[in-house]
Design a protein around this motif. Structure first.
Motif, PDB file in Angstrom:
ATOM      1  N   PHE A   1      13.168   0.409  45.559  1.00  0.00           N
ATOM      2  CA  PHE A   1      12.742  -0.538  44.007  1.00  0.00           C
ATOM      3  C   PHE A   1      13.943  -1.117  43.462  1.00  0.00           C
ATOM      4  CE2 PHE A   1       9.121   2.993  44.411  1.00  0.00           C
ATOM      5  CZ  PHE A   1       8.223   1.939  44.047  1.00  0.00           C
ATOM      6  N   MET A   2      15.187  -0.603  43.567  1.00  0.00           N
ATOM      7  CA  MET A   2      16.265  -1.497  43.089  1.00  0.00           C
ATOM      8  C   MET A   2      16.437  -2.685  43.659  1.00  0.00           C
ATOM      9  SD  MET A   2      19.091   1.552  42.700  1.00  0.00           S
ATOM     10  CE  MET A   2      20.491   0.449  42.681  1.00  0.00           C
ATOM     11  N   THR A   3      16.114  -2.840  45.226  1.00  0.00           N
ATOM     12  CA  THR A   3      16.131  -4.083  45.908  1.00  0.00           C
ATOM     13  C   THR A   3      14.881  -5.040  45.290  1.00  0.00           C
ATOM     14  OG1 THR A   3      15.163  -3.199  47.819  1.00  0.00           O
ATOM     15  CG2 THR A   3      17.479  -3.209  47.645  1.00  0.00           C
ATOM     16  N   VAL A   4      13.915  -4.542  45.238  1.00  0.00           N
ATOM     17  CA  VAL A   4      12.472  -5.327  45.041  1.00  0.00           C
ATOM     18  C   VAL A   4      12.410  -5.805  43.723  1.00  0.00           C
ATOM     19  CG1 VAL A   4      10.034  -5.263  45.169  1.00  0.00           C
ATOM     20  CG2 VAL A   4      11.412  -4.155  47.208  1.00  0.00           C
ATOM     21  N   THR A   5      12.976  -5.235  42.639  1.00  0.00           N
ATOM     22  CA  THR A   5      12.721  -5.368  41.391  1.00  0.00           C
ATOM     23  C   THR A   5      13.453  -6.487  40.929  1.00  0.00           C
ATOM     24  OG1 THR A   5      12.297  -2.940  40.769  1.00  0.00           O
ATOM     25  CG2 THR A   5      12.812  -4.350  38.987  1.00  0.00           C
ATOM     26  N   VAL A   6      12.660  -7.273  39.995  1.00  0.00           N
ATOM     27  CA  VAL A   6      13.194  -8.750  39.748  1.00  0.00           C
ATOM     28  C   VAL A   6      13.533  -8.627  38.143  1.00  0.00           C
ATOM     29  CG1 VAL A   6      12.977 -11.344  39.350  1.00  0.00           C
ATOM     30  CG2 VAL A   6      12.311 -10.004  41.402  1.00  0.00           C
ATOM     31  N   MET A   7      14.645  -8.763  37.706  1.00  0.00           N
ATOM     32  CA  MET A   7      14.864  -8.499  36.053  1.00  0.00           C
ATOM     33  C   MET A   7      14.375  -9.944  35.380  1.00  0.00           C
ATOM     34  SD  MET A   7      15.844  -5.864  36.279  1.00  0.00           S
ATOM     35  CE  MET A   7      16.933  -5.218  34.790  1.00  0.00           C
ATOM     36  N   LYS A   8      13.628  -9.843  34.417  1.00  0.00           N
ATOM     37  CA  LYS A   8      13.481 -11.002  33.484  1.00  0.00           C
ATOM     38  C   LYS A   8      14.429 -11.604  33.074  1.00  0.00           C
ATOM     39  CE  LYS A   8      10.236 -12.470  30.021  1.00  0.00           C
ATOM     40  NZ  LYS A   8       9.239 -11.853  28.926  1.00  0.00           N
TER      41      LYS A   8
END
Length: 160
Positions: free
Chosen positions: A31-38
């Motif tokens: 989840f840390m690698t897949v999540t994209v921050m706005k």
């Protein structure tokens, strides 16, 4: 007379939890690698127009986004109801667009600077004069790759 006798007193073995921390950390890293921050918080009304012939931008790391529209509720009392320009999280005037875009281009890696595309996310009710002024400022700094972001749909819905 059965040959097999079942033992009913025997306890069931406990579930091994030795691999549980490995699974938890694997999910955490996933989840840390897949999540994209706005990136930007939108401070202008941005109802995009519809278009029929659209093409998706593939490489998002080469895009600088400009938002044009009326300020949202907390900002409209201070800035008024006329369309404003937002770059990153700041409102800028037309005369500042060139310098802010050059700053954003210089923040990109050097090998990507020649391939930067300026994406205009313009509210469909914004005045075309402001958009022309922004395009003129972009011409002055030689930022000629411009993209208009739209929704796919019937163009007659823009007439509302």
């Amino acid at each position: 007379m059965s040959k097999f006798k079942f033992k009913k007193n025997e306890n069931t073995p406990e579930v091994s939890t030795a691999s549980l921390p490995d699974i938890v950390f694997m999910l955490l890293f996933f989840f840390m690698t897949v999540t994209v921050m706005k990136d930007d918080s939108l401070k202008v009304v941005n109802e995009l127009p519809n278009a029929t012939e659209i093409k998706k931008l593939e490489k998002k790391d080469r895009v600088i986004t400009l938002y044009i529209g009326k300020p949202t509720k907390p900002f409209d009392q201070i800035l008024g109801e006329y369309p404003k320009i937002q770059i990153d999280d700041r409102f800028v005037g037309v005369e500042e667009v060139g310098s802010r875009i050059l700053e954003a281009i210089n923040e990109k890696p050097e090998h990507l600077r020649d391939f930067i595309t300026i994406s205009l996310k313009v509210d469909k009710k914004a005045a075309m004069g402001l958009i022309d002024d922004v395009k003129e400022e972009l011409r002055k700094i030689n930022a000629l790759k411009i993209n208009y972001t739209t929704y796919e749909g019937d163009i007659y819905n823009n007439l509302e």
